[in-house]
Design a protein around this motif. Structure first.
Motif, mmCIF file in Angstrom:
data_model
loop_
_atom_site.group_PDB
_atom_site.id
_atom_site.type_symbol
_atom_site.label_atom_id
_atom_site.label_comp_id
_atom_site.label_asym_id
_atom_site.label_seq_id
_atom_site.Cartn_x
_atom_site.Cartn_y
_atom_site.Cartn_z
ATOM 1 N N THR A 59 0.824 -1.207 0.000
ATOM 2 C CA THR A 59 0.000 0.000 0.000
ATOM 3 C C THR A 59 0.859 1.258 0.000
ATOM 4 O OG1 THR A 59 -0.169 -0.097 2.420
ATOM 5 C CG2 THR A 59 -1.953 -1.101 1.142
ATOM 6 N N ASP A 60 2.108 1.134 0.453
ATOM 7 C CA ASP A 60 3.033 2.272 0.489
ATOM 8 C C ASP A 60 3.975 2.200 -0.710
ATOM 9 O OD1 ASP A 60 4.330 4.509 2.342
ATOM 10 O OD2 ASP A 60 5.949 3.296 1.487
ATOM 11 N N MET A 61 4.043 3.273 -1.473
ATOM 12 C CA MET A 61 4.859 3.263 -2.683
ATOM 13 C C MET A 61 6.358 3.220 -2.389
ATOM 14 S SD MET A 61 3.020 2.934 -5.276
ATOM 15 C CE MET A 61 1.254 2.922 -5.586
ATOM 16 N N GLY A 62 6.765 3.720 -1.236
ATOM 17 C CA GLY A 62 8.162 3.585 -0.849
ATOM 18 C C GLY A 62 8.527 2.126 -0.640
ATOM 19 N N ASP A 63 7.627 1.364 -0.010
ATOM 20 C CA ASP A 63 7.864 -0.065 0.179
ATOM 21 C C ASP A 63 7.884 -0.795 -1.163
ATOM 22 O OD1 ASP A 63 7.930 0.332 2.913
ATOM 23 O OD2 ASP A 63 5.829 -0.230 3.210
ATOM 24 N N LEU A 64 7.023 -0.362 -2.080
ATOM 25 C CA LEU A 64 7.004 -0.994 -3.398
ATOM 26 C C LEU A 64 8.331 -0.758 -4.120
ATOM 27 C CD1 LEU A 64 5.288 -2.519 -5.516
ATOM 28 C CD2 LEU A 64 4.633 -0.279 -6.433
ATOM 29 N N THR A 245 1.853 4.084 -9.234
ATOM 30 C CA THR A 245 1.104 5.130 -8.531
ATOM 31 C C THR A 245 -0.047 5.640 -9.384
ATOM 32 O OG1 THR A 245 3.126 5.796 -7.372
ATOM 33 C CG2 THR A 245 1.303 7.372 -7.409
ATOM 34 N N LEU A 246 0.224 5.911 -10.644
ATOM 35 C CA LEU A 246 -0.810 6.427 -11.537
ATOM 36 C C LEU A 246 -1.874 5.374 -11.829
ATOM 37 C CD1 LEU A 246 1.422 8.449 -14.026
ATOM 38 C CD2 LEU A 246 -0.015 9.358 -12.174
ATOM 39 N N VAL A 247 -1.459 4.112 -11.936
ATOM 40 C CA VAL A 247 -2.448 3.056 -12.173
ATOM 41 C C VAL A 247 -3.381 2.933 -10.974
ATOM 42 C CG1 VAL A 247 -2.766 0.572 -12.479
ATOM 43 C CG2 VAL A 247 -1.044 1.770 -13.826
ATOM 44 N N ARG A 248 -2.826 2.970 -9.763
ATOM 45 C CA ARG A 248 -3.715 2.937 -8.589
ATOM 46 C C ARG A 248 -4.648 4.146 -8.587
ATOM 47 N NH1 ARG A 248 -1.673 2.308 -2.405
ATOM 48 N NH2 ARG A 248 -0.599 4.284 -2.825
ATOM 49 N N GLY A 249 -4.126 5.309 -8.954
ATOM 50 C CA GLY A 249 -4.973 6.489 -9.031
ATOM 51 C C GLY A 249 -6.070 6.324 -10.066
ATOM 52 N N LEU A 250 -5.744 5.726 -11.211
ATOM 53 C CA LEU A 250 -6.753 5.482 -12.246
ATOM 54 C C LEU A 250 -7.836 4.531 -11.754
ATOM 55 C CD1 LEU A 250 -4.639 5.122 -15.519
ATOM 56 C CD2 LEU A 250 -6.525 6.744 -15.159
ATOM 57 N N GLY A 318 -1.802 10.190 -0.396
ATOM 58 C CA GLY A 318 -0.551 10.831 0.004
ATOM 59 C C GLY A 318 0.543 10.751 -1.035
ATOM 60 N N ASP A 319 0.159 10.551 -2.304
ATOM 61 C CA ASP A 319 1.146 10.322 -3.358
ATOM 62 C C ASP A 319 1.368 11.517 -4.282
ATOM 63 O OD1 ASP A 319 1.726 7.641 -2.685
ATOM 64 O OD2 ASP A 319 -0.126 6.971 -3.655
ATOM 65 N N VAL A 320 0.711 12.632 -4.048
ATOM 66 C CA VAL A 320 0.796 13.736 -5.000
ATOM 67 C C VAL A 320 2.225 14.237 -5.164
ATOM 68 C CG1 VAL A 320 0.201 16.159 -5.403
ATOM 69 C CG2 VAL A 320 -1.581 14.526 -4.851
ATOM 70 N N LEU A 321 2.894 14.564 -4.057
ATOM 71 C CA LEU A 321 4.223 15.163 -4.153
ATOM 72 C C LEU A 321 5.245 14.213 -4.771
ATOM 73 C CD1 LEU A 321 6.039 17.565 -3.732
ATOM 74 C CD2 LEU A 321 6.419 16.819 -1.366
ATOM 75 N N PRO A 322 5.371 12.970 -4.285
ATOM 76 C CA PRO A 322 6.347 12.079 -4.932
ATOM 77 C C PRO A 322 6.014 11.796 -6.390
ATOM 78 C CG PRO A 322 5.063 10.897 -3.273
ATOM 79 C CD PRO A 322 4.782 12.336 -3.090
ATOM 80 N N ALA A 323 4.732 11.733 -6.724
ATOM 81 C CA ALA A 323 4.364 11.508 -8.124
ATOM 82 C C ALA A 323 4.712 12.723 -8.974
ATOM 83 C CB ALA A 323 2.875 11.180 -8.231
#
Length: 363
Positions: A59-64, A245-250, A318-323
């Motif tokens: 669930t955390d993109m840093g972990d991914l 990240t974008l796919v999860r957002g989609l 919480g992914d806006v800034l890193p994305a």
């Protein structure tokens, strides 16, 4: 928060010549002997010059990102013990005669599809995002269709084919499209209609089983996920994480619109195929077809339209800034196709291109 998993297919290359080498069986044997285990992470692909790994759901993109870097590194470590390396390249820049793996399934593919199967040395990136039900999943598939070519353009990492520039940013997409079940799909409208279509495709006898339904995005037949399969494997792991990240957002954006009763866009298959071709041809270096208007627009504008489309979902996760940072880096530095062409311009050698891409694969 929806979980995300990634599957990456990597190219195995000889560490001395940088030519693709058919060592997947030996690498997997080395993995099985390793006391650290990880046998469940790696598996073979159609061609022996490939190795695939799959992350756990995160669930955390840093972990991914940590997992992607870790498994790329582990793949490289096991390959190095056999005099080989791994490269996140969606096609081989150097000439190669692919070697289809053994086993009943691969023999069936070789017998039924001939040269199409033999030439399929292509490496993709598949992103799985959790959904609550097949009904939600199909509603998502219906609503993400026009955005999938944008993901292809961002990930494009296969400009070379058999030692020559293909003229495409993603020639993998063109080769992969030779499978009769590959590409964009129509609006299904319901899970029942989706499953009916898949059953009819298998019943036609052209496909061996449901695993051969190679839609650009589909319901996974193994996990409770939507699986987006349109992308090339990305040279830089940061691009893979941005893609995920974008796919999860989609997926989240589409699910919300479905719950709100908003119908999907009814773009026809013919237009979606054109948008996919344009993305494969141009990548980020020229115009793309805008998903809202289905008319040409600068690639950067279309990519930013995708970001705006999923912004609310990214803010909630919480992914806006890193994305934003990853997207800015991608637009500035280029996708894998642009990097490969710049490397060839600088070095004059496709062998040097592969060597540099091996170094970049770990990030």
């Amino acid at each position: 928060m929806r979980s995300v998993g990634v599957e990456e297919e990597l190219l195995l290359v000889d560490s001395g010549t940088w030519q693709p080498c058919a060592l997947s069986t030996a690498v997997l044997a080395a993995v099985s002997r390793d006391p650290q285990g990880n046998e469940d992470v790696f598996e073979s692909e159609l061609q022996r010059q490939q190795l695939e790994f799959a992350t756990r759901p995160q669930t955390d993109m840093g972990d991914l990102r940590e997992e992607i870097v870790r498994w790329r590194g582990e793949a490289a470590r096991h390959a190095e013990g056999l005099g080989a390396s791994v490269a996140a390249l969606a096609t081989s820049p150097l000439e190669v005669s692919p070697t289809i793996g053994s086993g009943e399934r691969y023999e069936w593919l070789k017998e039924h599809f001939g040269l199409t199967a033999h030439e399929q040395l292509t490496s993709g990136c598949h992103v799985h995002v959790s959904v609550e039900s097949d009904e939600e999943g199909v509603a998502v598939l219906d609503r993400v269709r026009p955005w999938l070519p944008v993901l292809l353009a961002m990930s494009a990492n296969s400009p070379y084919w058999q030692g020559e520039d293909s003229g495409y940013a993603s020639y993998r997409n063109r080769v992969w499209g030779r499978w009769p079940s590959a590409g964009p799909v129509e609006v299904f409208g319901s899970a029942d209609r989706y499953h009916e279509q898949v059953a009819d495709m298998v019943a036609s006898g052209v496909l061996k089983d449901e695993g051969m339904v190679y839609f650009d995005a589909r319901l996974s037949h193994t996990y409770p996920t939507v699986e987006v399969r349109v992308a090339d494997v990305c040279l830089d792991p940061s691009t893979t994480v941005l893609l995920a990240t974008l796919v999860r957002g989609l997926v989240e954006t589409a699910a919300r619109r479905w719950r709100d009763g908003e119908p999907p866009a009814r773009h026809g298959l013919a237009l979606l195929r054109l948008a996919t071709w344009r993305a494969a041809r141009s990548g980020l270096a020229d115009e793309l077809i805008h998903p809202a208007t289905m008319r040409p627009a600068p690639a950067e504008a279309v990519v930013r339209a995708l970001f705006d489309h999923v912004r609310d979902a990214l803010e909630d996760s919480g992914d806006v800034l890193p994305a934003q940072e990853a997207l800015a880096a991608l637009l500035k530095g280029g996708n894998g196709a642009q990097v490969q062409r710049e490397l060839l311009h600088r070095t004059g050698s496709l062998t040097d291109v592969v060597a540099e891409c091996v170094a970049r694969t770990r990030g």
